[in-house]
Design a protein around this motif. Sequence first.
Motif, PDB file in Angstrom:
ATOM      1  N   ASP A 128       0.830  -1.213   0.000  1.00 34.43           N
ATOM      2  CA  ASP A 128       0.000   0.000   0.000  1.00 34.43           C
ATOM      3  C   ASP A 128       0.868   1.269   0.000  1.00 34.43           C
ATOM      4  N   GLU A 171      -8.326 -10.158 -14.595  1.00 35.05           N
ATOM      5  CA  GLU A 171      -9.295  -9.569 -13.664  1.00 35.05           C
ATOM      6  C   GLU A 171      -8.753  -9.645 -12.229  1.00 35.05           C
ATOM      7  N   THR A 172      -8.124 -10.775 -11.895  1.00 31.39           N
ATOM      8  CA  THR A 172      -7.561 -10.923 -10.552  1.00 31.39           C
ATOM      9  C   THR A 172      -6.378  -9.975 -10.374  1.00 31.39           C
ATOM     10  N   GLN A 231      -7.640  -6.755  -9.512  1.00 30.92           N
ATOM     11  CA  GLN A 231      -8.057  -6.718  -8.099  1.00 30.92           C
ATOM     12  C   GLN A 231      -6.845  -6.460  -7.190  1.00 30.92           C
ATOM     13  N   GLU A 257      -6.147  -2.873  -7.297  1.00 26.89           N
ATOM     14  CA  GLU A 257      -7.132  -2.185  -6.455  1.00 26.89           C
ATOM     15  C   GLU A 257      -6.791  -2.365  -4.970  1.00 26.89           C
ATOM     16  N   ALA A 258      -6.306  -3.579  -4.624  1.00 20.62           N
ATOM     17  CA  ALA A 258      -5.919  -3.845  -3.225  1.00 20.62           C
ATOM     18  C   ALA A 258      -4.754  -2.951  -2.820  1.00 20.62           C
ATOM     19  N   ARG A 297      -4.144  -0.031  -4.061  1.00 21.78           N
ATOM     20  CA  ARG A 297      -4.708   1.330  -4.011  1.00 21.78           C
ATOM     21  C   ARG A 297      -5.451   1.558  -2.680  1.00 21.78           C
ATOM     22  N   SER A 298      -6.277   0.551  -2.310  1.00 17.83           N
ATOM     23  CA  SER A 298      -7.128   0.733  -1.123  1.00 17.83           C
ATOM     24  C   SER A 298      -6.441   0.277   0.166  1.00 17.83           C
ATOM     25  N   GLN A 329      -6.388  -2.748   1.169  1.00 17.31           N
ATOM     26  CA  GLN A 329      -7.033  -3.954   1.709  1.00 17.31           C
ATOM     27  C   GLN A 329      -7.524  -4.864   0.583  1.00 17.31           C
ATOM     28  N   VAL A 330      -7.573  -6.167   0.899  1.00 18.82           N
ATOM     29  CA  VAL A 330      -8.021  -7.153  -0.083  1.00 18.82           C
ATOM     30  C   VAL A 330      -9.528  -7.231  -0.035  1.00 18.82           C
ATOM     31  N   GLU A 331     -10.138  -7.178  -1.232  1.00 22.34           N
ATOM     32  CA  GLU A 331     -11.622  -7.247  -1.293  1.00 22.34           C
ATOM     33  C   GLU A 331     -12.105  -8.622  -0.868  1.00 22.34           C
TER      34      GLU A 331
END
Lengths: 214, 185
Positions: free
Chosen positions: A183, A199-200, A203, A206-207, A209-210, A212-214
Amino acid sequence: MTPNPKSANRGATVLWVGVLAVVVVLGVVAVVLARGKGDDKPPIEDETSAITVTGDPLPAQTSTEDPAIGETIPTVSGTAVDGTPITIEPDGKAKVIVFMAHWCPHCQREIPLLAEHLAETGLPDDVEIIGVATNTATNLDNYPPTSWLDRVGWDVPTLLDSPESEAYATFGMSSFPSFLVVDADGKVVVRTSGELPVETFDQLVEAARSGQVE
Amino acid sequence: MDTETTTTFFALLAVVAQVVVGAAVVLAVVGRFVPAVARVRSRLAAFVGPQAVALAAVVALVCTLGSLYLSEVADFVPCRLCWLQRFAMYPLVVVLGAAALTRWRALRIAGAVMAAVGASISIYHMLIERFPELENSTSCDPTNPCSLIWVEHFGYLTIPAMALSGFALILTLLAIAGTTTEEHP
């Protein structure tokens, strides 16, 4: 009719001499075919780099709960595929670090897939994608890694690991292709490995970026 | 000789083994329908047959020495499936050597069974090389995956492909011996 022992012996001699002659001829052909082959391989020094590490290495990846989650990544510096200096460090930017080995058949499928995906979508502005070409060996398939990455259009800043794969060990990775998600605070969000669908991979971005893992 | 030359030599031996096996299969099949081919087959079998078990033992010896060269000299670390093929190939030197000396049919048959098992493992190993997902894995264990291709010659001859060529030649020679050689039961 009883076979003539003299004729049988002569036949056996002819057979064994013939086999030996074929083997000798094949040896000569092998020398001719192999002459000069492999001379064009760049030395290992050109395909790896001296690595410097600052900070504590991450604990090794395990099959159970990952002990590295939440840990701050160490700073690892070396040379990139294009010959420029490169540093992976907790610098306030989220990252997805992709570890790959040129000889690994799974990497040989995953990296072109990701390269094509990133060429289509472009590299994200707020998450840094970094490659690490590791476990490099001159006697293994698909050497040298720089040619392979160029061939498959891998247009991502990529660190050449040392001949001893120090960067790979410092980040505690255990197989390839593998992914280290960090992060913006420089802390490990997740480590994972294996061929991933795009797609993974998205993700994972995105993890990072945020945080945390969705 | 360097590793490139030596593995090229092994690959050429494998190609010759494949040609011999292919020719034997063609002669066996076509000979059933064409009398002229059957006569050629019989003549060749009569020529090779008495020495076939000894030749098979030599093939096993060459494969064994080649495998030891790859691991001990070229430093190609054998994977799990490589070891299984070794377990099938190495004893064949002794089993077929004894079969050649004693002309004991049981030894020849035991050798054929071992070669068939080894050939099956080689085929599986070749499939793993081409389709690594068959190992139920999507990543490479850096310590030594069976999907790792150490050498490849002529676009298809990897180490298990060369081993398969050796096993197939041994099986062919043992089959020829079975049709032509006088043996003890």
